[in-house]
Design a protein around this motif. Structure first.
Motif, PDB file in Angstrom:
ATOM      1  N   GLN A 111       0.844  -1.186   0.000  1.00 35.90           N
ATOM      2  CA  GLN A 111       0.000   0.000   0.000  1.00 35.90           C
ATOM      3  C   GLN A 111       0.885   1.245   0.000  1.00 35.90           C
ATOM      4  O   GLN A 111       1.604   1.504   0.963  1.00 35.90           O
ATOM      5  CB  GLN A 111      -0.921   0.011   1.231  1.00 35.90           C
ATOM      6  CG  GLN A 111      -1.877  -1.165   1.279  1.00 35.90           C
ATOM      7  CD  GLN A 111      -2.855  -1.168   0.107  1.00 35.90           C
ATOM      8  OE1 GLN A 111      -3.411  -0.138  -0.248  1.00 35.90           O
ATOM      9  NE2 GLN A 111      -3.059  -2.334  -0.479  1.00 35.90           N
ATOM     10  N   LEU A 112       0.818   1.994  -1.087  1.00 36.17           N
ATOM     11  CA  LEU A 112       1.634   3.193  -1.233  1.00 36.17           C
ATOM     12  C   LEU A 112       1.086   4.310  -0.352  1.00 36.17           C
ATOM     13  O   LEU A 112      -0.129   4.513  -0.266  1.00 36.17           O
ATOM     14  CB  LEU A 112       1.627   3.636  -2.699  1.00 36.17           C
ATOM     15  CG  LEU A 112       2.449   4.869  -3.073  1.00 36.17           C
ATOM     16  CD1 LEU A 112       3.933   4.576  -2.946  1.00 36.17           C
ATOM     17  CD2 LEU A 112       2.118   5.307  -4.500  1.00 36.17           C
ATOM     18  N   ASP A 113       1.996   5.036   0.305  1.00 36.77           N
ATOM     19  CA  ASP A 113       1.587   6.233   1.044  1.00 36.77           C
ATOM     20  C   ASP A 113       1.266   7.330   0.027  1.00 36.77           C
ATOM     21  O   ASP A 113       2.139   7.747  -0.741  1.00 36.77           O
ATOM     22  CB  ASP A 113       2.717   6.714   1.961  1.00 36.77           C
ATOM     23  CG  ASP A 113       2.796   5.920   3.249  1.00 36.77           C
ATOM     24  OD1 ASP A 113       1.826   5.219   3.574  1.00 36.77           O
ATOM     25  OD2 ASP A 113       3.838   5.995   3.917  1.00 36.77           O
ATOM     26  N   LEU A 172       4.013  -2.855   3.804  1.00 33.39           N
ATOM     27  CA  LEU A 172       3.893  -4.216   3.279  1.00 33.39           C
ATOM     28  C   LEU A 172       2.904  -4.943   4.181  1.00 33.39           C
ATOM     29  O   LEU A 172       1.723  -4.594   4.207  1.00 33.39           O
ATOM     30  CB  LEU A 172       5.266  -4.893   3.259  1.00 33.39           C
ATOM     31  CG  LEU A 172       6.253  -4.315   2.242  1.00 33.39           C
ATOM     32  CD1 LEU A 172       7.668  -4.795   2.532  1.00 33.39           C
ATOM     33  CD2 LEU A 172       5.852  -4.687   0.821  1.00 33.39           C
ATOM     34  N   VAL A 173       3.328  -5.932   4.922  1.00 27.17           N
ATOM     35  CA  VAL A 173       2.458  -6.551   5.917  1.00 27.17           C
ATOM     36  C   VAL A 173       2.415  -5.644   7.147  1.00 27.17           C
ATOM     37  O   VAL A 173       3.123  -4.643   7.219  1.00 27.17           O
ATOM     38  CB  VAL A 173       2.959  -7.962   6.293  1.00 27.17           C
ATOM     39  CG1 VAL A 173       2.870  -8.888   5.097  1.00 27.17           C
ATOM     40  CG2 VAL A 173       4.389  -7.911   6.811  1.00 27.17           C
ATOM     41  N   LEU A 222      14.218  -1.590   0.592  1.00 24.58           N
ATOM     42  CA  LEU A 222      14.395  -2.405   1.787  1.00 24.58           C
ATOM     43  C   LEU A 222      13.075  -2.544   2.529  1.00 24.58           C
ATOM     44  O   LEU A 222      12.134  -1.769   2.327  1.00 24.58           O
ATOM     45  CB  LEU A 222      15.436  -1.762   2.707  1.00 24.58           C
ATOM     46  CG  LEU A 222      16.772  -1.390   2.060  1.00 24.58           C
ATOM     47  CD1 LEU A 222      17.481  -0.322   2.872  1.00 24.58           C
ATOM     48  CD2 LEU A 222      17.654  -2.613   1.908  1.00 24.58           C
ATOM     49  N   ALA A 223      13.013  -3.547   3.401  1.00 22.36           N
ATOM     50  CA  ALA A 223      11.860  -3.759   4.270  1.00 22.36           C
ATOM     51  C   ALA A 223      12.307  -3.567   5.713  1.00 22.36           C
ATOM     52  O   ALA A 223      13.254  -4.210   6.168  1.00 22.36           O
ATOM     53  CB  ALA A 223      11.284  -5.159   4.069  1.00 22.36           C
ATOM     54  N   LEU A 244      16.262  -4.534   9.380  1.00 26.17           N
ATOM     55  CA  LEU A 244      16.214  -4.013   8.025  1.00 26.17           C
ATOM     56  C   LEU A 244      16.721  -5.094   7.080  1.00 26.17           C
ATOM     57  O   LEU A 244      17.818  -5.621   7.276  1.00 26.17           O
ATOM     58  CB  LEU A 244      17.087  -2.759   7.927  1.00 26.17           C
ATOM     59  CG  LEU A 244      16.966  -1.883   6.691  1.00 26.17           C
ATOM     60  CD1 LEU A 244      15.591  -1.235   6.622  1.00 26.17           C
ATOM     61  CD2 LEU A 244      18.060  -0.810   6.706  1.00 26.17           C
ATOM     62  N   ARG A 245      15.904  -5.432   6.070  1.00 28.01           N
ATOM     63  CA  ARG A 245      16.271  -6.509   5.147  1.00 28.01           C
ATOM     64  C   ARG A 245      16.158  -6.026   3.704  1.00 28.01           C
ATOM     65  O   ARG A 245      15.287  -5.205   3.383  1.00 28.01           O
ATOM     66  CB  ARG A 245      15.349  -7.718   5.325  1.00 28.01           C
ATOM     67  CG  ARG A 245      15.348  -8.327   6.720  1.00 28.01           C
ATOM     68  CD  ARG A 245      14.413  -9.525   6.774  1.00 28.01           C
ATOM     69  NE  ARG A 245      14.400 -10.173   8.087  1.00 28.01           N
ATOM     70  CZ  ARG A 245      13.497  -9.932   9.035  1.00 28.01           C
ATOM     71  NH1 ARG A 245      12.536  -9.044   8.816  1.00 28.01           N
ATOM     72  NH2 ARG A 245      13.554 -10.560  10.191  1.00 28.01           N
ATOM     73  N   PRO A 246      17.005  -6.546   2.794  1.00 26.65           N
ATOM     74  CA  PRO A 246      16.835  -6.238   1.374  1.00 26.65           C
ATOM     75  C   PRO A 246      15.470  -6.714   0.885  1.00 26.65           C
ATOM     76  O   PRO A 246      14.994  -7.780   1.271  1.00 26.65           O
ATOM     77  CB  PRO A 246      17.967  -7.033   0.705  1.00 26.65           C
ATOM     78  CG  PRO A 246      18.967  -7.274   1.782  1.00 26.65           C
ATOM     79  CD  PRO A 246      18.174  -7.420   3.043  1.00 26.65           C
ATOM     80  N   LEU A 247      14.838  -5.912   0.028  1.00 26.89           N
ATOM     81  CA  LEU A 247      13.555  -6.283  -0.551  1.00 26.89           C
ATOM     82  C   LEU A 247      13.663  -6.412  -2.062  1.00 26.89           C
ATOM     83  O   LEU A 247      13.311  -7.446  -2.631  1.00 26.89           O
ATOM     84  CB  LEU A 247      12.486  -5.245  -0.180  1.00 26.89           C
ATOM     85  CG  LEU A 247      11.073  -5.563  -0.643  1.00 26.89           C
ATOM     86  CD1 LEU A 247      10.501  -6.742   0.140  1.00 26.89           C
ATOM     87  CD2 LEU A 247      10.159  -4.342  -0.491  1.00 26.89           C
ATOM     88  N   ASN A 248      14.130  -5.354  -2.716  1.00 31.77           N
ATOM     89  CA  ASN A 248      14.369  -5.358  -4.164  1.00 31.77           C
ATOM     90  C   ASN A 248      15.645  -4.593  -4.462  1.00 31.77           C
ATOM     91  O   ASN A 248      16.081  -3.760  -3.663  1.00 31.77           O
ATOM     92  CB  ASN A 248      13.210  -4.709  -4.921  1.00 31.77           C
ATOM     93  CG  ASN A 248      11.959  -5.554  -4.947  1.00 31.77           C
ATOM     94  OD1 ASN A 248      11.026  -5.313  -4.185  1.00 31.77           O
ATOM     95  ND2 ASN A 248      11.919  -6.552  -5.823  1.00 31.77           N
ATOM     96  N   ALA A 249      16.197  -4.845  -5.629  1.00 36.02           N
ATOM     97  CA  ALA A 249      17.434  -4.152  -6.002  1.00 36.02           C
ATOM     98  C   ALA A 249      17.221  -2.650  -6.077  1.00 36.02           C
ATOM     99  O   ALA A 249      18.068  -1.868  -5.640  1.00 36.02           O
ATOM    100  CB  ALA A 249      17.954  -4.679  -7.328  1.00 36.02           C
TER     101      ALA A 249
END
Length: 240
Positions: free
Chosen positions: A94-96, A134-135, A150-151, A159-164
């Motif tokens: 869901q985009l802010d 995200l969730v 990142l997520a 903090l975790r990688p999400l997409n490049a």
């Protein structure tokens, strides 16, 4: 579409009407990785209007320079958000739409001052720009200096990688939406494990960062959001 048609014909000629689910998924899902070529300053150059055609022109949010905080200095990311945009409702994102976009420090200070102490935020929080959720209790952020997506998990303080980058994030959201459309016609989720594996392999072809479980950040435990979501049969994320 042409590749899918050719593969479908080959499989039907080999197996008749009873094409195995894995073959059907290979024909319908794997060619989706070919939708975009290399980008300028980003991993992918998405075809113009790709997101508009998938989500509807009214469902895409494009930003202006005034919406960007000073910390967002990565010009290819700024250009993508201005010219291509992101879906407001990406099914699992869901985009802010309240602009300007805040840095993570500003988000907690202004919107959730009692969430937890600022000292628990990532050390780079002042340059992490929150794009949306995200969730539950997990924010999608972009590093304003590098463009990495990142997520940020509140429960784990991790903090975790999400997409490049922003281009492969957009591709991921498009891929998920396209899969649900295909599932409504072909019932791909009837063979859920095969579908989850096929989606993960397809995403990894375009964006290895999204699926590589090698820890790369402090406290990174190797969990990767998109493969976990694909594999969560109980959550039913892949059902139309």
């Amino acid at each position: 579409a042409e590749t899918s048609d050719r593969l479908g014909s080959v499989f039907e000629n080999a197996a008749g009407a009873d094409v195995p689910p894995y073959w059907r998924m290979a024909a319908l899902i794997r060619p989706l990785a070919r939708i975009a070529g290399p980008g300028e300053g980003l991993v992918l150059g998405l075809p113009k209007r790709l997101l508009d055609e998938e989500f509807g022109a009214g469902g895409i949010m494009r930003f202006e320079d005034v919406d960007f905080p000073r910390a967002l200095t990565h010009e290819p990311t700024r250009r993508f958000l201005r010219e291509t945009g992101l879906p407001e409702d990406g099914l699992l994102f869901q985009l802010d739409t309240e602009v300007p976009l805040p840095a993570l420090t500003e988000y907690y200070a202004d919107e959730r001052p009692d969430a937890f102490a600022a000292g628990h935020l990532p050390v780079t929080a002042c340059r992490l720009i929150r794009l949306g959720g995200l969730v539950e209790d997990t924010s999608l952020v972009v590093d304003g200096a590098t463009g990495a997506v990142l997520a940020w998990s509140e429960p784990d303080l991790t903090l975790r990688p999400l997409n490049a980058d922003i281009s492969t994030l957009a591709f991921t959201l498009w891929l998920l939406h396209r899969e649900r459309t295909l599932d409504a016609v072909h019932g791909l989720s009837d063979s859920y494990e095969h579908l989850a594996a096929t989606l993960t392999e397809t995403l990894a072809t375009v964006d290895p960062v999204a699926c590589d479980r090698t820890p790369t950040l402090p406290d990174d435990d190797g969990l990767r959001h998109w493969p976990e979501i694909f594999e969560d049969r109980a959550g039913g994320s892949l059902h139309a």
